[in-house]
Design a protein around this motif. Structure first.
Motif, PDB file in Angstrom:
ATOM      1  N   THR A 223     -46.303 -46.677  56.592  1.00 50.79           N
ATOM      2  CA  THR A 223     -46.702 -45.625  55.649  1.00 50.79           C
ATOM      3  C   THR A 223     -47.968 -46.020  54.890  1.00 50.79           C
ATOM      4  OG1 THR A 223     -44.373 -45.154  55.342  1.00 50.79           O
ATOM      5  CG2 THR A 223     -45.862 -44.238  53.703  1.00 50.79           C
ATOM      6  N   ILE A 224     -47.966 -47.213  54.285  1.00 52.14           N
ATOM      7  CA  ILE A 224     -49.117 -47.603  53.454  1.00 52.14           C
ATOM      8  C   ILE A 224     -50.326 -47.924  54.341  1.00 52.14           C
ATOM      9  CG2 ILE A 224     -49.907 -49.080  51.537  1.00 52.14           C
ATOM     10  CD1 ILE A 224     -47.254 -47.455  51.055  1.00 52.14           C
ATOM     11  N   GLY A 225     -50.068 -48.588  55.479  1.00 55.31           N
ATOM     12  CA  GLY A 225     -51.156 -48.933  56.401  1.00 55.31           C
ATOM     13  C   GLY A 225     -51.917 -47.690  56.846  1.00 55.31           C
ATOM     14  N   SER A 226     -51.175 -46.644  57.185  1.00 56.22           N
ATOM     15  CA  SER A 226     -51.872 -45.441  57.640  1.00 56.22           C
ATOM     16  C   SER A 226     -52.632 -44.799  56.481  1.00 56.22           C
ATOM     17  CB  SER A 226     -50.898 -44.455  58.293  1.00 56.22           C
ATOM     18  OG  SER A 226     -49.947 -44.029  57.345  1.00 56.22           O
ATOM     19  N   GLY A 227     -52.080 -44.919  55.258  1.00 59.17           N
ATOM     20  CA  GLY A 227     -52.790 -44.391  54.086  1.00 59.17           C
ATOM     21  C   GLY A 227     -54.103 -45.135  53.852  1.00 59.17           C
ATOM     22  N   VAL A 228     -54.069 -46.447  54.029  1.00 58.35           N
ATOM     23  CA  VAL A 228     -55.274 -47.263  53.847  1.00 58.35           C
ATOM     24  C   VAL A 228     -56.309 -46.910  54.920  1.00 58.35           C
ATOM     25  CG1 VAL A 228     -56.148 -49.641  54.012  1.00 58.35           C
ATOM     26  CG2 VAL A 228     -54.082 -49.152  52.680  1.00 58.35           C
TER      27      VAL A 228
ATOM     28  N   MET B 138     -47.399 -55.590  56.481  1.00 55.96           N
ATOM     29  CA  MET B 138     -46.298 -55.512  57.454  1.00 55.96           C
ATOM     30  C   MET B 138     -44.956 -55.462  56.746  1.00 55.96           C
ATOM     31  SD  MET B 138     -47.567 -57.989  60.487  1.00 55.96           S
ATOM     32  CE  MET B 138     -47.414 -56.836  61.828  1.00 55.96           C
ATOM     33  N   GLY B 139     -44.865 -56.087  55.581  1.00 59.26           N
ATOM     34  CA  GLY B 139     -43.567 -56.202  54.911  1.00 59.26           C
ATOM     35  C   GLY B 139     -42.777 -57.340  55.535  1.00 59.26           C
ATOM     36  N   GLY B 140     -41.559 -57.561  55.050  1.00 63.31           N
ATOM     37  CA  GLY B 140     -40.768 -58.687  55.561  1.00 63.31           C
ATOM     38  C   GLY B 140     -41.282 -59.977  54.939  1.00 63.31           C
ATOM     39  N   MET B 141     -40.793 -61.113  55.437  1.00 60.08           N
ATOM     40  CA  MET B 141     -41.136 -62.373  54.775  1.00 60.08           C
ATOM     41  C   MET B 141     -41.912 -63.315  55.692  1.00 60.08           C
ATOM     42  SD  MET B 141     -41.004 -64.048  51.957  1.00 60.08           S
ATOM     43  CE  MET B 141     -39.707 -64.184  50.781  1.00 60.08           C
ATOM     44  N   ASP B 142     -41.229 -63.915  56.678  1.00 62.13           N
ATOM     45  CA  ASP B 142     -41.803 -65.088  57.348  1.00 62.13           C
ATOM     46  C   ASP B 142     -43.112 -64.823  58.085  1.00 62.13           C
ATOM     47  OD1 ASP B 142     -39.715 -66.411  56.313  1.00 62.13           O
ATOM     48  OD2 ASP B 142     -38.499 -66.405  58.147  1.00 62.13           O
ATOM     49  N   PHE B 143     -43.118 -63.764  58.898  1.00 64.09           N
ATOM     50  CA  PHE B 143     -44.304 -63.520  59.713  1.00 64.09           C
ATOM     51  C   PHE B 143     -45.511 -63.211  58.831  1.00 64.09           C
ATOM     52  CE2 PHE B 143     -47.192 -60.919  62.288  1.00 64.09           C
ATOM     53  CZ  PHE B 143     -47.431 -61.809  63.326  1.00 64.09           C
ATOM     54  N   GLU B 144     -45.297 -62.362  57.815  1.00 69.37           N
ATOM     55  CA  GLU B 144     -46.435 -61.997  56.962  1.00 69.37           C
ATOM     56  C   GLU B 144     -46.914 -63.213  56.149  1.00 69.37           C
ATOM     57  OE1 GLU B 144     -47.966 -58.173  56.248  1.00 69.37           O
ATOM     58  OE2 GLU B 144     -46.794 -58.143  54.415  1.00 69.37           O
ATOM     59  N   TYR B 145     -45.962 -64.028  55.692  1.00 61.88           N
ATOM     60  CA  TYR B 145     -46.328 -65.249  54.959  1.00 61.88           C
ATOM     61  C   TYR B 145     -47.203 -66.150  55.842  1.00 61.88           C
ATOM     62  CZ  TYR B 145     -45.507 -70.054  53.270  1.00 61.88           C
ATOM     63  OH  TYR B 145     -45.653 -71.351  52.880  1.00 61.88           O
TER      64      TYR B 145
ATOM     65  N   ALA C 269     -50.699 -43.310  46.636  1.00 64.00           N
ATOM     66  CA  ALA C 269     -50.831 -44.109  45.410  1.00 64.00           C
ATOM     67  C   ALA C 269     -50.949 -45.593  45.759  1.00 64.00           C
ATOM     68  CB  ALA C 269     -49.632 -43.866  44.496  1.00 64.00           C
ATOM     69  N   THR C 270     -50.114 -46.052  46.689  1.00 64.66           N
ATOM     70  CA  THR C 270     -50.127 -47.480  47.030  1.00 64.66           C
ATOM     71  C   THR C 270     -51.395 -47.837  47.809  1.00 64.66           C
ATOM     72  OG1 THR C 270     -47.739 -47.277  47.120  1.00 64.66           O
ATOM     73  CG2 THR C 270     -48.670 -49.363  47.890  1.00 64.66           C
ATOM     74  N   ALA C 271     -51.799 -46.940  48.718  1.00 65.00           N
ATOM     75  CA  ALA C 271     -53.034 -47.186  49.485  1.00 65.00           C
ATOM     76  C   ALA C 271     -54.223 -47.256  48.527  1.00 65.00           C
ATOM     77  CB  ALA C 271     -53.244 -46.090  50.518  1.00 65.00           C
TER      78      ALA C 271
END
Ligand code: HSE
Length: 418
Positions: free
Chosen positions: A10-15, A81-88, A307-309
């Motif tokens: 959702t946010i990625g497409s907004g950006v 991407m959200g989530g934890m390990d991969f994005e970190y 708003a987030t984008a």
């Protein structure tokens, strides 16, 4: 300078729409020939789910992170991407590769705040995370500004759009919890796993980021007491309304003295006329208190695509403006040793509703309350008991409630905000 995007949700497409499709005024920042800046664009998107409808982005999708990490033309990576390990891991790898990072990932920032900030500094790049708290509300930048003059001692607010949307719809339209949560998911307010929203993890991560910044030492998500809103029922909305209150999901932290920090994330009852009670739907409100400025409140859309984008692209523009400057912004102080002391500083009368599923339940509820509340008002109606207590410290009430759960499993309670 080119930009890469990690994640096309959702946010990625907004950006993407704001930067590449020029919805809004992004381009106008680069039309001044005097600045000689070329117009930056998203040239690669890392997206593992290639079955997704990628609209106009087709042609820039990559599935191998190396395509971004090893591409020298990419100077800014937007991690959504959200989530934890991969994005970190990706954020770390990007910083190490000398790329500026913008992210909305509150889980990663709250967990690895000091480490990632230090890594950015070491590599001479910038890490920005405005969209991680409060959606479109520019709270991170504002808090940094206020801290140049103020000692900030308190942060409180409605910090989750999904739960505020649910509570508002339950209050205004008598809507059901599950249906409204499904609606929040379909609009794109909720997290991929909405447990984080309704159980309080999303709020505690946001509160952890703001508190760490404000109190200049790390307050981790796990340091924050949290209790979600899943126990609430239509009868609670009705009963609290008749008592003159509105249920809100509040995140609150206080710095007492130099090092003692108290934090809580929980449902709270506000008087119907209060400002908090009138923040509805996906809107958030964040209040910060400084010793010079007093209390400041910030209001706006706390969740949702545009708003987030908007907050993400604001961070991108910030970076584009400072590229080439010798002095990168000074990192925040995050090394003060803080004592994380639970919820003891928060006090109030409590509202509690319990389901009376067998004949012992009423006695069990009343005897449990007896241990903490000197006075209380009790109403029994339709197999439910409703209680309003005298003033009790939050840590005492929470401990009593945890114990009560062993014998009377179905109840909801909320502190009345004084
Ligand atoms: N799931 C979050 C919310 C998104 O509902 O507030 C914005 O952080």
């Amino acid at each position: 300078m080119n930009i890469a995007l990690l994640g096309f949700g959702t946010i990625g497409s907004g950006v993407y729409e704001l930067i590449n499709l020029n919805k809004g005024k992004f381009e106008s920042n680069f039309t001044d020939l005097a600045t000689q800046k070329s117009r930056p664009a998203i040239t690669k998107i890392l997206e593992r789910d290639i079955t997704k409808d990628l609209g106009d982005s087709v042609g820039v999708i990559v599935t191998d992170p190396k395509e971004i990490l090893e591409d020298d033309s990419i100077g800014i990576v937007i991690a959504l991407m959200g989530g934890m390990d991969f994005e970190y891991e990706m954020i770390k790898a990007c910083l190490k590769a000398g790329k500026h990072v913008v992210t909305a990932n509150k889980a990663v920032i709250s967990e690895y705040f000091a480490e990632l900030q230090a890594l950015a500094k070491e590599n001479g790049v910038v890490l920005r995370y405005e969209a991680s708290v409060g959606g479109g509300i520019p709270i991170i930048g504002t808090l940094k500004e206020e801290m140049r003059i103020n000692r900030v001692t308190e942060i409180k607010g409605i910090l989750n759009g999904t739960t505020n949307f649910i509570l508002s719809k339950m209050t205004e339209e008598m809507a059901g919890f599950e249906d409204t949560l499904a609606l929040a998911q379909s609009i794109g307010f909720a997290e991929a796993d909405p447990t984080a929203d309704v159980e309080g993890y999303d709020v505690s991560r946001k509160l952890s980021i703001l508190s760490s910044m404000a109190y200049e030492g790390i307050v981790r998500d796990e340091d924050v007491y949290k209790r979600g809103i899943t126990d609430i029922g239509a009868m609670d909305i009705e009963m609290t309304k008749s008592l003159g209150y509105v249920v809100k999901f509040l995140g609150h932290s206080i710095l007492d003295g130099k090092r003692d920090v108290y934090t809580t994330v929980e449902p709270v009852l506000f008087k119907a006329a209060s400002i908090m009670s009138n923040v509805n739907s996906e809107f958030n409100i964040i209040s910060i208190t400084g010793d010079i400025i007093g209390e400041l409140q910030f209001y706006g859309k706390g969740a949702g695509k545009d708003a987030t984008a908007n907050a993400v692209v604001g961070d991108v523009l910030y970076i584009l403006n400072i590229v080439g400057e010798q002095n990168l912004p000074r990192p925040l102080r995050l090394n003060r040793k803080l004592n994380k002391l639970g919820t003891g500083i928060f006090k109030g009368k409590y509202y509690l509703r319990a389901n009376l599923n067998d004949k012992e339940s009423l006695d069990q509820v009343l005897s449990a309350l007896e241990t903490v509340a000197s006075r209380k008002t009790v109403i029994v109606n339709d197999n439910h008991v409703y209680v309003v207590t005298s003033v009790i410290a939050a840590n005492e009430f929470n401990a009593m409630a945890e114990k009560l759960r062993e014998t009377v499993p179905e109840f909801f309670y909320a502190r009345i905000y004084e």
